[in-house]
Design a protein around this motif. Structure first.
Motif, PDB file in Angstrom:
ATOM      1  N   UNK A  19      36.148  29.755  42.664  1.00  0.00           N
ATOM      2  CA  UNK A  19      35.938  31.113  42.184  1.00  0.00           C
ATOM      3  C   UNK A  19      35.541  32.025  43.346  1.00  0.00           C
ATOM      4  N   UNK A  20      36.217  33.126  43.509  1.00  0.00           N
ATOM      5  CA  UNK A  20      35.873  34.132  44.510  1.00  0.00           C
ATOM      6  C   UNK A  20      36.557  35.441  44.142  1.00  0.00           C
ATOM      7  N   UNK A  21      35.989  36.531  44.602  1.00  0.00           N
ATOM      8  CA  UNK A  21      36.572  37.851  44.394  1.00  0.00           C
ATOM      9  C   UNK A  21      37.226  38.374  45.668  1.00  0.00           C
ATOM     10  N   UNK A  22      36.604  38.064  46.797  1.00  0.00           N
ATOM     11  CA  UNK A  22      37.120  38.476  48.103  1.00  0.00           C
ATOM     12  C   UNK A  22      37.152  37.251  49.004  1.00  0.00           C
ATOM     13  N   UNK A 157      40.613  47.725  48.069  1.00  0.00           N
ATOM     14  CA  UNK A 157      39.525  47.423  47.147  1.00  0.00           C
ATOM     15  C   UNK A 157      39.131  48.636  46.316  1.00  0.00           C
ATOM     16  N   UNK A 158      39.197  49.814  46.918  1.00  0.00           N
ATOM     17  CA  UNK A 158      38.795  51.028  46.213  1.00  0.00           C
ATOM     18  C   UNK A 158      39.885  51.589  45.318  1.00  0.00           C
ATOM     19  N   UNK A 159      41.132  51.348  45.665  1.00  0.00           N
ATOM     20  CA  UNK A 159      42.228  52.000  44.943  1.00  0.00           C
ATOM     21  C   UNK A 159      42.992  51.085  43.996  1.00  0.00           C
ATOM     22  N   UNK A 160      42.969  49.785  44.229  1.00  0.00           N
ATOM     23  CA  UNK A 160      43.756  48.865  43.429  1.00  0.00           C
ATOM     24  C   UNK A 160      42.904  48.190  42.361  1.00  0.00           C
ATOM     25  N   UNK A 161      43.455  48.025  41.186  1.00  0.00           N
ATOM     26  CA  UNK A 161      42.764  47.352  40.084  1.00  0.00           C
ATOM     27  C   UNK A 161      43.211  45.895  40.063  1.00  0.00           C
ATOM     28  N   UNK A 162      42.532  45.069  40.848  1.00  0.00           N
ATOM     29  CA  UNK A 162      42.938  43.670  40.971  1.00  0.00           C
ATOM     30  C   UNK A 162      41.746  42.746  40.801  1.00  0.00           C
ATOM     31  N   UNK A 163      42.052  41.475  40.537  1.00  0.00           N
ATOM     32  CA  UNK A 163      40.995  40.485  40.331  1.00  0.00           C
ATOM     33  C   UNK A 163      40.492  39.906  41.642  1.00  0.00           C
ATOM     34  N   UNK A 164      41.426  39.680  42.579  1.00  0.00           N
ATOM     35  CA  UNK A 164      41.068  39.026  43.833  1.00  0.00           C
ATOM     36  C   UNK A 164      41.741  39.731  45.013  1.00  0.00           C
ATOM     37  N   UNK A 165      41.068  39.686  46.149  1.00  0.00           N
ATOM     38  CA  UNK A 165      41.591  40.311  47.355  1.00  0.00           C
ATOM     39  C   UNK A 165      41.412  39.358  48.530  1.00  0.00           C
ATOM     40  N   UNK A 166      42.470  39.203  49.321  1.00  0.00           N
ATOM     41  CA  UNK A 166      42.432  38.383  50.530  1.00  0.00           C
ATOM     42  C   UNK A 166      42.595  39.290  51.741  1.00  0.00           C
ATOM     43  N   UNK A 229      33.100  47.250  50.255  1.00  0.00           N
ATOM     44  CA  UNK A 229      33.891  46.635  49.198  1.00  0.00           C
ATOM     45  C   UNK A 229      32.933  46.034  48.176  1.00  0.00           C
ATOM     46  N   UNK A 230      33.212  46.224  46.908  1.00  0.00           N
ATOM     47  CA  UNK A 230      32.420  45.585  45.853  1.00  0.00           C
ATOM     48  C   UNK A 230      33.029  44.228  45.510  1.00  0.00           C
ATOM     49  N   UNK A 231      32.259  43.168  45.705  1.00  0.00           N
ATOM     50  CA  UNK A 231      32.733  41.826  45.381  1.00  0.00           C
ATOM     51  C   UNK A 231      31.526  40.926  45.153  1.00  0.00           C
ATOM     52  N   UNK A 232      31.432  40.351  43.987  1.00  0.00           N
ATOM     53  CA  UNK A 232      30.288  39.488  43.665  1.00  0.00           C
ATOM     54  C   UNK A 232      30.283  38.221  44.509  1.00  0.00           C
ATOM     55  N   UNK A 233      31.460  37.610  44.660  1.00  0.00           N
ATOM     56  CA  UNK A 233      31.559  36.367  45.421  1.00  0.00           C
ATOM     57  C   UNK A 233      32.573  36.533  46.544  1.00  0.00           C
ATOM     58  N   UNK A 234      32.075  36.413  47.762  1.00  0.00           N
ATOM     59  CA  UNK A 234      32.919  36.514  48.951  1.00  0.00           C
ATOM     60  C   UNK A 234      32.902  35.179  49.677  1.00  0.00           C
ATOM     61  N   UNK A 235      34.069  34.699  50.058  1.00  0.00           N
ATOM     62  CA  UNK A 235      34.167  33.479  50.858  1.00  0.00           C
ATOM     63  C   UNK A 235      34.745  33.840  52.220  1.00  0.00           C
ATOM     64  N   UNK A 236      34.078  33.401  53.271  1.00  0.00           N
ATOM     65  CA  UNK A 236      34.568  33.559  54.637  1.00  0.00           C
ATOM     66  C   UNK A 236      35.016  32.186  55.109  1.00  0.00           C
ATOM     67  N   UNK A 237      36.289  32.078  55.444  1.00  0.00           N
ATOM     68  CA  UNK A 237      36.854  30.773  55.756  1.00  0.00           C
ATOM     69  C   UNK A 237      37.960  30.935  56.804  1.00  0.00           C
ATOM     70  N   UNK A 267      31.860  29.819  53.967  1.00  0.00           N
ATOM     71  CA  UNK A 267      30.591  30.536  53.873  1.00  0.00           C
ATOM     72  C   UNK A 267      30.671  31.527  52.717  1.00  0.00           C
ATOM     73  N   UNK A 268      29.708  31.484  51.830  1.00  0.00           N
ATOM     74  CA  UNK A 268      29.711  32.326  50.633  1.00  0.00           C
ATOM     75  C   UNK A 268      28.677  33.441  50.783  1.00  0.00           C
ATOM     76  N   UNK A 269      29.073  34.653  50.444  1.00  0.00           N
ATOM     77  CA  UNK A 269      28.176  35.799  50.493  1.00  0.00           C
ATOM     78  C   UNK A 269      28.603  36.804  49.426  1.00  0.00           C
ATOM     79  N   UNK A 270      28.083  38.013  49.491  1.00  0.00           N
ATOM     80  CA  UNK A 270      28.464  39.060  48.544  1.00  0.00           C
ATOM     81  C   UNK A 270      28.801  40.336  49.313  1.00  0.00           C
TER      82      UNK A 270
END
Length: 302
Positions: A19-22, A157-166, A229-237, A267-270
């Motif tokens: 699970x991740x948002x960004x 992130x600001x303009x698109x209505x999407x679930x996930x962003x890479x 960017x608004x994202x509850x769960x961010x993964x850096x990989x 690495x998980x962050x927000x």
């Protein structure tokens, strides 16, 4: 035989099983390198690791974006500093100049039932834009500057209505241009072809410091992205790692099972949009280059 087997049967964890948002990709980033830099960045807390599904970007792409994850992919946006996404998923061919790697990457594409680039919610190739030279510099021998990915990622992130962003940053993939940009000079030998320099000189300290500076180059931009960017769960990989002579291997290849290549950070962050950055890119530049020309300009024709 083992590398060919790996293109048929993925060894590793598909990012869509988590699970991740960004999802932030630092191309070629090793676990030990990110751990070394973690104290410099507040958003890097615990650095864990996973086994990646590819030994190179083309293989990672073909093994990640597969039909079993089509529903998730259709709600995913991809901002890329690399041309491989377009060549692999759009043109259905591997983006590599090595004949052996090209063969294995093509087989990987076939075996993994890879989706088409049109199946994404959207794809934005950051290298197809230009930023004002007085605001951001780029090196003629370097890869897509990280600001391009940050700028387009914040806009998405600001303009698109999407679930996930890479967001796919090219750093720390060689050549290493961060210091040359900062000092307004040509690349040095260890920056232009770091792995060749390492093989010839065994000067690991110089190459490693250049590698770390490339990661810092990207992480400074990641820090900006996380504040806009608004994202509850961010993964850096990373899509894959890099071998610096361990077991006599240098670099990364399709089908590689090298532990430094196939083990990547996690690495998980927000992220919270505090509105501290206003994107500068407004329109694409004229599309006058083929994918092969772009790959060559990004340092992939070696």
């Amino acid at each position: 035989p083992s590398t060919l087997y790996n293109t048929k049967r993925s060894i590793g964890t598909n990012i869509f099983s988590s699970e991740w948002d960004l999802f932030i990709i630092l191309d070629c980033c090793r676990v030990d390198a990110l751990k070394q830099l973690a104290p410099e960045y507040e958003f890097l807390q615990e650095i864990e690791s996973i086994k990646t599904v590819g030994g190179s970007t083309p293989e990672w792409i073909s093994a990640t974006f597969r039909s079993p994850f089509l529903d998730e992919i259709q709600q995913t946006g991809y901002v890329s500093g690399a041309a491989q996404l377009r060549s692999v998923l759009g043109e259905r061919r591997p983006a590599t100049s090595r004949v052996r790697d090209a063969h294995l990457a093509y087989k990987s594409l076939q075996y993994h039932d890879t989706v088409d680039i049109s199946d994404f919610f959207f794809v934005d190739n950051a290298f197809e834009y230009d930023l004002p030279e007085d605001r951001i510099e780029k090196h003629p021998e370097g890869k897509t500057p990280p600001r391009y990915v940050t700028d387009r990622g914040i806009t998405a992130a600001r303009e698109q209505d999407l679930d996930r962003l890479i967001l796919h940053y090219m750093q720390p993939h060689g050549p290493y241009a961060a210091n040359a940009i900062a000092e307004n000079r040509e690349l040095l030998k260890h920056e232009r072809r770091p792995l060749r320099y390492l093989r010839n000189t065994d000067d690991m300290e110089t190459v490693w410091e250049g590698y770390l500076d490339e990661i810092r180059f990207a992480l400074d931009e990641v820090e900006m992205a996380l504040s806009n960017i608004d994202a509850d769960t961010v993964v850096i990989s990373a899509d894959h790692g890099e071998a610096f002579g361990e077991y006599g291997i240098y670099g990364h290849t399709v089908g590689s099972l090298h532990p430094k290549v196939r083990t990547v950070p996690w690495a998980v962050t927000t992220a919270t949009d505090a509105g501290t950055y206003e994107p500068m890119i407004e329109a694409k530049r004229k599309a006058d280059k083929s994918t092969d020309e772009i790959l060559e300009a990004l340092g992939y024709k070696i």
